[in-house]
Motif scaffolding. Sequence first.
Motif, short mmCIF file in Angstrom:
data_model
loop_
_atom_site.label_atom_id
_atom_site.label_comp_id
_atom_site.label_asym_id
_atom_site.label_seq_id
_atom_site.Cartn_x
_atom_site.Cartn_y
_atom_site.Cartn_z
N ILE A 20 0.81 -1.29 0.01
CA ILE A 20 0.03 0.00 0.02
C ILE A 20 0.86 1.18 -0.10
CG2 ILE A 20 -1.79 1.21 1.43
CD1 ILE A 20 -2.57 -1.38 2.64
N GLY A 21 0.69 2.13 -0.98
CA GLY A 21 1.36 3.49 -0.79
C GLY A 21 2.74 3.28 -1.70
N ALA A 22 3.09 2.23 -2.18
CA ALA A 22 4.51 2.05 -2.90
C ALA A 22 4.67 2.78 -3.82
CB ALA A 22 4.76 0.46 -3.07
N GLY A 23 3.57 3.19 -4.75
CA GLY A 23 3.84 3.98 -5.67
C GLY A 23 3.20 3.55 -7.11
N LYS A 24 2.37 2.48 -6.91
CA LYS A 24 1.83 1.75 -8.22
C LYS A 24 0.98 2.66 -9.05
CE LYS A 24 -0.37 -1.08 -5.50
NZ LYS A 24 0.16 -0.48 -4.43
N SER A 25 0.27 3.27 -8.73
CA SER A 25 -0.74 4.00 -9.50
C SER A 25 0.10 5.24 -10.15
CB SER A 25 -1.70 5.00 -8.41
OG SER A 25 -2.37 3.94 -7.61
N SER A 26 1.10 5.80 -9.14
CA SER A 26 1.78 6.88 -9.85
C SER A 26 2.97 6.24 -11.20
CB SER A 26 2.90 7.41 -8.68
OG SER A 26 1.97 7.60 -7.50
N LEU A 27 3.33 5.27 -10.72
CA LEU A 27 4.08 4.60 -11.85
C LEU A 27 3.19 4.31 -13.16
CD1 LEU A 27 6.90 4.20 -12.88
CD2 LEU A 27 7.05 1.96 -11.55
N SER A 149 4.97 6.70 5.55
CA SER A 149 4.83 8.30 5.05
C SER A 149 4.34 8.56 3.96
CB SER A 149 6.62 8.84 5.15
OG SER A 149 7.07 8.49 3.70
N ARG A 150 4.12 7.58 2.79
CA ARG A 150 3.39 7.69 1.73
C ARG A 150 2.00 7.34 1.94
NH1 ARG A 150 7.35 5.69 -2.21
NH2 ARG A 150 9.07 7.19 -2.02
N ILE A 151 1.60 6.81 2.73
CA ILE A 151 0.21 6.86 3.13
C ILE A 151 -0.26 8.06 3.69
CG2 ILE A 151 -1.58 5.58 4.67
CD1 ILE A 151 0.26 2.92 4.23
N GLN A 153 1.07 11.14 3.37
CA GLN A 153 1.14 11.99 2.78
C GLN A 153 0.03 12.12 1.53
OE1 GLN A 153 4.77 11.71 0.48
NE2 GLN A 153 3.73 12.44 -1.51
N ARG A 154 -0.53 10.86 1.14
CA ARG A 154 -1.35 10.78 0.35
C ARG A 154 -2.90 11.00 0.91
NH1 ARG A 154 -1.93 5.20 -2.48
NH2 ARG A 154 -2.51 4.54 -0.08
N GLY A 155 -2.98 10.78 2.29
CA GLY A 155 -4.07 11.23 3.02
C GLY A 155 -5.40 10.75 3.10
N ARG A 156 -5.50 9.65 2.56
CA ARG A 156 -7.02 9.09 2.50
C ARG A 156 -7.38 8.91 3.75
NH1 ARG A 156 -5.42 4.33 -1.53
NH2 ARG A 156 -5.40 5.37 -3.36
N SER A 157 -8.34 9.42 4.23
CA SER A 157 -8.90 9.60 5.69
C SER A 157 -9.08 8.30 6.26
CB SER A 157 -10.21 10.17 5.93
OG SER A 157 -11.19 9.71 5.06
N SER A 197 14.51 5.19 -2.75
CA SER A 197 15.71 6.00 -3.10
C SER A 197 15.37 6.58 -4.51
CB SER A 197 16.97 5.31 -3.39
OG SER A 197 16.76 4.18 -4.05
N ILE A 198 14.49 6.16 -5.21
CA ILE A 198 14.00 6.70 -6.76
C ILE A 198 12.47 7.37 -6.57
CG2 ILE A 198 13.56 6.32 -9.12
CD1 ILE A 198 15.28 3.34 -8.69
N ASP A 199 12.88 8.57 -6.93
CA ASP A 199 11.48 9.42 -6.51
C ASP A 199 11.04 9.73 -8.07
OD1 ASP A 199 9.60 11.34 -6.56
OD2 ASP A 199 10.49 12.84 -5.30
N PHE A 200 10.13 8.79 -8.59
CA PHE A 200 9.88 8.59 -9.93
C PHE A 200 8.26 9.81 -10.04
CE2 PHE A 200 8.41 4.49 -8.23
CZ PHE A 200 7.23 5.05 -8.08
N1 LIG Z 1 8.86 6.98 -5.66
C1 LIG Z 1 7.98 7.83 -5.16
N2 LIG Z 1 8.92 8.93 -4.80
C2 LIG Z 1 8.16 9.85 -3.99
N3 LIG Z 1 6.77 9.82 -3.78
C3 LIG Z 1 6.10 8.98 -4.23
C4 LIG Z 1 6.82 7.88 -4.74
N4 LIG Z 1 6.06 6.93 -5.26
C5 LIG Z 1 4.76 7.23 -4.62
N5 LIG Z 1 5.00 8.56 -4.23
C6 LIG Z 1 3.80 9.17 -3.49
O1 LIG Z 1 3.40 8.35 -2.51
C7 LIG Z 1 1.65 8.47 -2.42
C8 LIG Z 1 1.15 7.06 -2.55
O2 LIG Z 1 1.41 6.84 -4.14
P1 LIG Z 1 0.40 5.69 -5.01
O3 LIG Z 1 -0.95 6.27 -4.70
O4 LIG Z 1 0.96 5.98 -6.35
O5 LIG Z 1 0.60 4.34 -4.36
P2 LIG Z 1 -0.16 3.08 -4.61
O6 LIG Z 1 1.17 1.99 -4.48
O7 LIG Z 1 -0.82 3.15 -5.83
O8 LIG Z 1 -0.98 2.82 -3.45
P3 LIG Z 1 -2.38 1.78 -3.07
O9 LIG Z 1 -1.82 0.71 -2.87
O10 LIG Z 1 -2.76 2.34 -1.81
O11 LIG Z 1 -2.97 1.87 -4.33
C9 LIG Z 1 1.44 9.48 -3.35
O12 LIG Z 1 1.14 10.68 -2.60
C10 LIG Z 1 2.42 9.44 -4.38
O13 LIG Z 1 2.62 11.03 -4.85
#
Ligand SMILES: Nc1ncnc2c1ncn2[C@@H]1O[C@H](COP(=O)(O)OP(=O)(O)OP(=O)(O)O)[C@@H](O)[C@H]1O
Length: 225
Positions: A20-27, A149-151, A153-157, A197-200
């Motif tokens: 959860i919050g790893a960055g899947k949706s963003s990538l 920290s990502r959870i 930061q994203r802030g779903r209540s 370490s990779i901020d995509f």
């Molecule tokens: N590599 C990264 N560097 C910095 N911030 C990131 C990175 N990946 C994700 N984030 C931030 O972290 C938060 C969670 O990212 P995201 O929604 O893409 O995660 P997710 O894996 O899709 O989560 P979920 O499993 O809950 O659907 C977002 O605020 C996003 O902007």
Amino acid sequence: MCWFNLEEENTILIVLAGTIGAGKSSLAKALGEHLGTEVFYEAVDNNPVLDLYYEDPKKYAFLLQIYFLNKRFESIKMAYRQDNNVLDRSIFEDELFLTLNYKNGNVTKTELDIYKDLLANMLEELEGMPKKRPDLLVYIDVSFETMLSRIAQRGRSFEQVESQPGLEEYYNQVHGEYPEWYENYDVSPKIKIDGDSIDFVNNPEDLEAVLQQIDDRLRKLDLLA
Ligand SMILES: Nc1ncnc2c1ncn2[C@@H]1O[C@H](COP(=O)(O)OP(=O)(O)OP(=O)(O)O)[C@@H](O)[C@H]1O
Ligand SMILES: Nc1nc(=O)c2ncn([C@H]3C[C@H](O)[C@@H](CO)O3)c2[nH]1
């Protein structure tokens, strides 16, 4: 950039995986833009059960698993039929959450067995499709601290540890399940990205490097010119 697939159907299907919050949706979004193709996002915003589950997992775990399973089956079926696609979490990750819910006493053994039967049945259906499996799984690996920290930061209540301290232990469990899940995943080739370490998301150079890493792997698989 030229994408083509030398395999069946002339398509590439990439699936994203990670905690959860790893960055899947963003990538997934960035990859979709890179590929010029549709992204199938996880069913979160219009999900009628997710917030209820976070309030009362014992009551809603089974319903939520069925909801996600159905949505993931629908997405992967469409993705298998269409051109190049990116999937934000796939049906192959479903059992991880189910098993954890069973361990935590949120689903019964009967529910677990019924669900596993249904999942096996659905996976069998996928074997009958023209495209039978993803071409590449991209796993985003993050530390537990980054996950939290990502959870935040994203802030779903309903996901916030501040309002429900018990969630931290649940997140720790989810996080702990992933290394073994990734090791055991054998449906398609796979690649691991260091999401700590990779901020995509904020750094275009990091994003370029990640896309390059994925392109290189696709080239090695003869899927990209
Ligand atoms: N590599 C990264 N560097 C910095 N911030 C990131 C990175 N990946 C994700 N984030 C931030 O972290 C938060 C969670 O990212 P995201 O929604 O893409 O995660 P997710 O894996 O899709 O989560 P979920 O499993 O809950 O659907 C977002 O605020 C996003 O902007
Ligand atoms: N219990 C449970 N089972 C699943 O299959 C599942 N898939 C995703 N999620 C939760 C995690 C994030 O809060 C949010 C977005 O990923 O949805 C799940 N929760």
